[in-house]
Design a protein around this motif. Sequence first.
Motif, short mmCIF file in Angstrom:
data_model
loop_
_atom_site.label_atom_id
_atom_site.label_comp_id
_atom_site.label_asym_id
_atom_site.label_seq_id
_atom_site.Cartn_x
_atom_site.Cartn_y
_atom_site.Cartn_z
N LEU A 135 -10.94 3.42 1.84
CA LEU A 135 -9.91 2.45 2.19
C LEU A 135 -8.53 2.94 1.77
CD1 LEU A 135 -11.54 -0.99 1.34
CD2 LEU A 135 -11.02 -0.07 3.60
N GLN A 136 -8.42 3.49 0.56
CA GLN A 136 -7.11 3.94 0.12
C GLN A 136 -6.68 5.19 0.90
OE1 GLN A 136 -5.91 6.66 -1.79
NE2 GLN A 136 -7.88 7.73 -1.89
N ALA A 137 -7.64 6.03 1.27
CA ALA A 137 -7.31 7.22 2.06
C ALA A 137 -6.82 6.84 3.46
CB ALA A 137 -8.51 8.15 2.16
N LEU A 138 -7.38 5.79 4.03
CA LEU A 138 -6.91 5.30 5.32
C LEU A 138 -5.45 4.89 5.23
CD1 LEU A 138 -7.12 4.32 8.24
CD2 LEU A 138 -8.12 2.19 7.35
N ASP A 139 -5.09 4.12 4.21
CA ASP A 139 -3.70 3.70 4.04
C ASP A 139 -2.79 4.92 3.86
OD1 ASP A 139 -4.30 1.06 4.32
OD2 ASP A 139 -4.28 0.60 2.19
N GLN A 140 -3.25 5.93 3.11
CA GLN A 140 -2.47 7.15 2.96
C GLN A 140 -2.28 7.85 4.30
OE1 GLN A 140 -4.90 9.21 0.08
NE2 GLN A 140 -3.60 8.61 -1.63
N LEU A 194 -3.28 15.94 -5.89
CA LEU A 194 -3.20 16.48 -7.24
C LEU A 194 -4.18 15.71 -8.12
CD1 LEU A 194 0.65 16.89 -7.78
CD2 LEU A 194 -1.04 18.73 -7.71
N ALA A 195 -5.10 16.41 -8.74
CA ALA A 195 -6.09 15.78 -9.61
C ALA A 195 -6.51 16.77 -10.68
CB ALA A 195 -7.31 15.35 -8.81
N CYS A 237 1.31 13.36 -0.72
CA CYS A 237 0.45 13.84 -1.80
C CYS A 237 -0.30 12.67 -2.42
CB CYS A 237 1.29 14.54 -2.88
SG CYS A 237 0.34 15.11 -4.31
N ALA A 238 -1.63 12.78 -2.46
CA ALA A 238 -2.44 11.83 -3.20
C ALA A 238 -2.42 12.22 -4.67
CB ALA A 238 -3.87 11.83 -2.67
N VAL A 239 -2.43 11.23 -5.55
CA VAL A 239 -2.34 11.48 -7.00
C VAL A 239 -3.53 10.82 -7.69
CG1 VAL A 239 -0.92 11.23 -9.06
CG2 VAL A 239 0.18 11.48 -6.81
#
Length: 273
Positions: free
Chosen positions: A245-250, A16-17, A64-66
């Motif tokens: 990097l943050q997408a990998l953690d997600q 969601l963006a 969901c990524a925010v």
Amino acid sequence: MSKTSIGRDTRLCMSLAARPGTFGSRFHNHLYEQLGLDYVYKAFTTRDLAAAVAGIRALDIRGCAVSMPYKERVIPMLDGLEPSAAVIESVNTIVNEDGRLTGYNTDYTAVRTLLEGAGLDRAAPFQLRGSGGMAKAVAAALRDAGFAHGAIVARNEDAGRALAEAYGFGWHATPGDAGDAVLLINATPIGMAGGDADALAFSDAAIDAAAAIFDVVALPAETPLLKAARAAGKVTISGTEVAALQALDQFVLYTGVRPSAGQVEAAAKFARG
């Protein structure tokens, strides 16, 4: 191994963006394909955040990524927060476990990893421009990585002062008021595609005086600030590095699978197009 076709058991992940990009969709879907995982990822925007979050629960969407401007607004709609998200009061990731929605902040870990790996002088002064959800993650990462001498630069005095006081930094309304800094960090939409796309978050003089420039904006990959910094021969950290990097953690949170370093590098390259 390749991904099976989409069917009734396929798990949906989303983002969601306000200004949806393609990086997350391409990164996650590339890894699903390479690892043969029955998932699919789709980017969305919304005019009704509460309804969108209710849909995550109702439709059993796995994660969901925010992104801006929802990172703080989404918190009251969740059932719980992972400790770093609770301390920062900013969420960039929602994980759905049987209808219970938990907020995480993988921006923090990504930013801290990049700061600690850049070989920067922790005693040097910095300026962090912004006071929203991403700025909160960056401020926490700066403090925890050992950067003690800096200022939050934000036009919103209440938000700027609150963030500065929370982490022991100073506050200034404009970059020019804060003096020279060795490290400049932009955590605002300035330079983002679709907004102030041609603007610089810091002046040419500030860029010349700095040793390192960090722009968290990931779209476009080469922001005006990064272009100016590289032309001036400065150390740079980009928003696309944070995004990967943050997408990998997600990805790990959503699937329970950790790709190899080579697979992550290939996915990030694919995502950047």
